[in-house]
Motif scaffolding. Structure first.
Motif, PDB file in Angstrom:
ATOM      1  N   ILE A 241     -17.909   5.873   2.775  1.00  0.00           N
ATOM      2  CA  ILE A 241     -17.031   5.663   3.937  1.00  0.00           C
ATOM      3  C   ILE A 241     -16.830   6.973   4.695  1.00  0.00           C
ATOM      4  N   GLY A 242     -16.822   8.089   3.946  1.00  0.00           N
ATOM      5  CA  GLY A 242     -16.646   9.389   4.587  1.00  0.00           C
ATOM      6  C   GLY A 242     -17.737   9.721   5.585  1.00  0.00           C
ATOM      7  N   GLY A 243     -18.866   9.020   5.510  1.00  0.00           N
ATOM      8  CA  GLY A 243     -19.952   9.263   6.451  1.00  0.00           C
ATOM      9  C   GLY A 243     -19.766   8.569   7.784  1.00  0.00           C
ATOM     10  N   ILE A 244     -18.800   7.625   7.875  1.00  0.00           N
ATOM     11  CA  ILE A 244     -18.615   6.903   9.138  1.00  0.00           C
ATOM     12  C   ILE A 244     -17.215   7.078   9.713  1.00  0.00           C
ATOM     13  N   ASN A 245     -16.282   7.607   8.926  1.00  0.00           N
ATOM     14  CA  ASN A 245     -14.920   7.781   9.422  1.00  0.00           C
ATOM     15  C   ASN A 245     -14.242   8.906   8.657  1.00  0.00           C
ATOM     16  N   ARG A 246     -13.252   9.503   9.288  1.00  0.00           N
ATOM     17  CA  ARG A 246     -12.462  10.527   8.608  1.00  0.00           C
ATOM     18  C   ARG A 246     -11.740   9.890   7.425  1.00  0.00           C
ATOM     19  N   LEU A 247     -11.654  10.637   6.325  1.00  0.00           N
ATOM     20  CA  LEU A 247     -10.924  10.144   5.156  1.00  0.00           C
ATOM     21  C   LEU A 247      -9.461  10.565   5.253  1.00  0.00           C
ATOM     22  N   HIS A 248      -8.581   9.601   5.091  1.00  0.00           N
ATOM     23  CA  HIS A 248      -7.150   9.906   5.112  1.00  0.00           C
ATOM     24  C   HIS A 248      -6.775  10.710   3.867  1.00  0.00           C
ATOM     25  N   LYS A 249      -7.371  10.350   2.744  1.00  0.00           N
ATOM     26  CA  LYS A 249      -7.213  11.085   1.490  1.00  0.00           C
ATOM     27  C   LYS A 249      -8.609  11.330   0.912  1.00  0.00           C
ATOM     28  N   GLN A 250      -8.844  12.535   0.419  1.00  0.00           N
ATOM     29  CA  GLN A 250     -10.159  12.885  -0.104  1.00  0.00           C
ATOM     30  C   GLN A 250     -10.415  12.292  -1.479  1.00  0.00           C
ATOM     31  N   ASP A 251      -9.365  11.906  -2.176  1.00  0.00           N
ATOM     32  CA  ASP A 251      -9.500  11.343  -3.523  1.00  0.00           C
ATOM     33  C   ASP A 251      -9.038   9.887  -3.528  1.00  0.00           C
ATOM     34  N   VAL A 252      -9.486   9.166  -4.543  1.00  0.00           N
ATOM     35  CA  VAL A 252      -9.038   7.790  -4.727  1.00  0.00           C
ATOM     36  C   VAL A 252      -7.571   7.816  -5.141  1.00  0.00           C
ATOM     37  N   GLU A 253      -6.752   7.042  -4.450  1.00  0.00           N
ATOM     38  CA  GLU A 253      -5.322   6.964  -4.741  1.00  0.00           C
ATOM     39  C   GLU A 253      -5.045   5.825  -5.731  1.00  0.00           C
ATOM     40  N   GLN A 254      -3.905   5.920  -6.416  1.00  0.00           N
ATOM     41  CA  GLN A 254      -3.539   4.888  -7.383  1.00  0.00           C
ATOM     42  C   GLN A 254      -2.107   4.422  -7.152  1.00  0.00           C
ATOM     43  N   ALA A 255      -1.882   3.110  -7.325  1.00  0.00           N
ATOM     44  CA  ALA A 255      -0.543   2.534  -7.212  1.00  0.00           C
ATOM     45  C   ALA A 255      -0.570   1.136  -7.821  1.00  0.00           C
ATOM     46  N   GLY A 256       0.590   0.506  -7.902  1.00  0.00           N
ATOM     47  CA  GLY A 256       0.716  -0.791  -8.571  1.00  0.00           C
ATOM     48  C   GLY A 256       0.448  -1.970  -7.665  1.00  0.00           C
ATOM     49  N   PHE A 257      -0.778  -2.103  -7.167  1.00  0.00           N
ATOM     50  CA  PHE A 257      -1.135  -3.230  -6.308  1.00  0.00           C
ATOM     51  C   PHE A 257      -1.298  -4.499  -7.146  1.00  0.00           C
TER      52      PHE A 257
ATOM     53  N   VAL B  66      -9.610  -1.264  -0.199  1.00  0.00           N
ATOM     54  CA  VAL B  66     -10.138  -0.368   0.823  1.00  0.00           C
ATOM     55  C   VAL B  66      -9.313  -0.514   2.097  1.00  0.00           C
ATOM     56  N   GLU B  67      -8.727   0.591   2.544  1.00  0.00           N
ATOM     57  CA  GLU B  67      -8.063   0.626   3.849  1.00  0.00           C
ATOM     58  C   GLU B  67      -9.094   1.163   4.843  1.00  0.00           C
ATOM     59  N   THR B  68      -9.653   0.276   5.650  1.00  0.00           N
ATOM     60  CA  THR B  68     -10.798   0.623   6.483  1.00  0.00           C
ATOM     61  C   THR B  68     -10.454   1.625   7.579  1.00  0.00           C
ATOM     62  N   ALA B  69      -9.221   1.589   8.079  1.00  0.00           N
ATOM     63  CA  ALA B  69      -8.742   2.513   9.112  1.00  0.00           C
ATOM     64  C   ALA B  69      -7.288   2.145   9.383  1.00  0.00           C
ATOM     65  N   PHE B  70      -6.627   2.924  10.236  1.00  0.00           N
ATOM     66  CA  PHE B  70      -5.232   2.647  10.584  1.00  0.00           C
ATOM     67  C   PHE B  70      -5.174   1.786  11.842  1.00  0.00           C
ATOM     68  N   ILE B  71      -4.776   0.531  11.681  1.00  0.00           N
ATOM     69  CA  ILE B  71      -4.652  -0.347  12.840  1.00  0.00           C
ATOM     70  C   ILE B  71      -3.449   0.046  13.694  1.00  0.00           C
ATOM     71  N   SER B  72      -2.552   0.832  13.122  1.00  0.00           N
ATOM     72  CA  SER B  72      -1.386   1.314  13.876  1.00  0.00           C
ATOM     73  C   SER B  72      -1.742   2.500  14.767  1.00  0.00           C
TER      74      SER B  72
END
Length: 456
Positions: free
Chosen positions: A377-393, A406-412
């Protein structure tokens, strides 16, 4: 002892009033009566003393092959009763304290001809204070009728979910091919076989010979794609009015076509239309098809429009890796409240899966998948975070399936909202996700639990 009139009261019996006493008492009673009457009148005309009749704010119909949802949204809690009537099949719903208005009269126009369950809907004043809604059905249904408390931008909702009497089986979508070899070959293999028939003029009986020239495949990798949100739950909404649910479905469909074209992969969508699927059911469907991977596709949002970039998340049992990850997980987990889940039918399965001892190993595999995807994904868009994030999804809690969100981009973000609606960007994102999946399978081949017939 004498009163103020000079008359002795010593011999006056109990309950005996003199003429002045009676006049005084009569004046007091009159004043009390007037006060009581005034208070009663005030209660009758005030919102406290006399509740205003409920009014309908909106009606919505969400058709799909799995089930059709009818939503009636009211200003207050909607009181109702319902019954199924056969010959012909109908669902009858009586709404109490409701007047027939333009909102209810718009119900017939909400029904599409392609709706697999509803023939038409009509509403009429059944008796004073009661509106009857009649849903004429194309086939018998198993209805679920329940109410939802206000949440987000929604008021009080009455939900009518019309399910088929035959249980939906997601495995059917995976095995509708002529043979296991067809399934393993994917759409590309089928297209090649058909092209060979066309070029050489081979009759249908000889097609199996043509297929044997396809690549040797003995393992069908199943990837479940989960387009976030849907139906009543629009997800995040961009400044230009774009709905996250539409963007995620479009990207997921593109990725599915690409995965199906691979010779050893098959993709299954948790939803393939604009309808809501509870988080628990998304996980359950992935397990029912024995998925090798689970990819949930979303579009991020934040209170500040400057936020931008793509991210990948996996499950964490020990808490979020950042405050932002915790906030996002809570937002995504609230999807069930907005989308509308019948809580009476929840069995706590998701909570129990956390006790599965394979969860830790699955999270490690999820991190490997997440890193492979993040690198592409880093090859087509800026990465919001460089590492994989973790949370209780909640949607990532399958105990035995590597899962990523995967959060493809910020729609906001206005600029990224335009990109998310651009077909070229959606294609690039689908290609990047496919490359990430390929990289993961190359270095982490799944166990052969769903082998198919050997080709050649």
């Amino acid at each position: 002892m004498r009163d103020r009139t000079g008359e002795s009261i010593a011999g006056r019996g109990p309950g005996v009033l003199t003429e002045p006493d009676a006049a005084l008492a009569q004046g007091i009673d009159r004043r009390r009566l007037l006060k009581f009457a005034g208070a009663t009148l005030a209660l009758l005309v005030s919102p406290v003393g006399h509740a205003a009749p409920a009014s309908l704010l909106a009606v919505r119909v969400w058709p799909s092959s799995e089930y059709t949802r009818i939503t009636l949204e009211g200003s207050t809690t909607l009181r109702y009763s319902h019954m199924l009537v056969p010959d012909p099949d109908r669902l009858v719903v009586d709404l109490e304290g409701i007047h027939l208005d333009s909102v209810l009269q718009s119900l017939p126009s909400k029904v599409m001809e392609s709706d697999p369950y509803i023939r038409l809907i009509r509403a009429g004043q059944n008796r004073p204070g009661v509106v009857r809604v009649v849903v004429e059905l194309k086939a018998p249904v198993n209805p679920q009728v329940f109410t939802l408390a206000p949440v987000g931008n929604y008021g009080h909702r009455l939900v009518l979910d019309l399910h088929s009497t035959e249980e939906h089986d997601p495995l059917l979508a995976l095995i509708m091919k002529d043979s296991p070899m067809d399934a393993a070959a994917g759409d590309a293999g089928q297209d090649n076989a058909q092209a060979s028939v066309s070029d050489n003029g081979n009759p249908p009986a000889e097609r199996s010979t043509a297929r044997r020239a396809d690549p040797n495949v003995n393992r069908l990798f199943t990837v479940v794609l989960d387009p976030g949100h849907g139906g009543e739950d629009p997800g995040a909404i961009g400044a230009a009015g774009s709905y996250e649910k539409n963007v995620t479905l479009s990207i997921a469909r593109r990725l599915k076509r690409k995965i199906d074209a691979e010779p050893n992969m098959r993709a299954v969508l948790t939803r393939d239309g604009d309808y809501f699927v509870p988080l628990q059911q998304r996980v359950t469907r992935a397990r029912r098809v024995r998925a090798d991977l689970f990819v949930s596709i979303h579009a991020d949002a934040f209170v500040k429009p400057e936020a931008n970039g793509s991210s990948v998340y996996v499950l964490s049992e020990r808490g979020a890796s950042s405050t932002a990850a915790r906030w996002l997980a809570q937002k995504e987990n609230d999807a069930d409240l907005v989308g509308g889940v019948n809580l009476a039918r929840q069995d706590g399965h998701i909570a129990r899966t956390l006790l599965d001892l394979s969860q830790t190993a699955t999270i490690n595999d999820s991190l490997k998948l997440g890193r492979a995807m993040l690198g592409e994904i880093g090859g087509i868009n800026r990465l919001h975070k460089q590492d994989v994030e973790q949370a209780g999804f909640a949607v990532l809690k399958a105990p035995d399936i590597p899962s990523v969100l995967v959060e493809t981009a910020f729609i906001s973000n206005p600029q990224e909202e335009r990109r998310l609606n651009d077909e070229a960007y959606q294609e690039k994102m689908a290609n990047a996700l496919l490359r990430g999946i390929r990289r993961y399978f190359e270095t982490n081949p799944p166990a052969g639990t769903t082998r198919v017939a050997q080709l050649g």
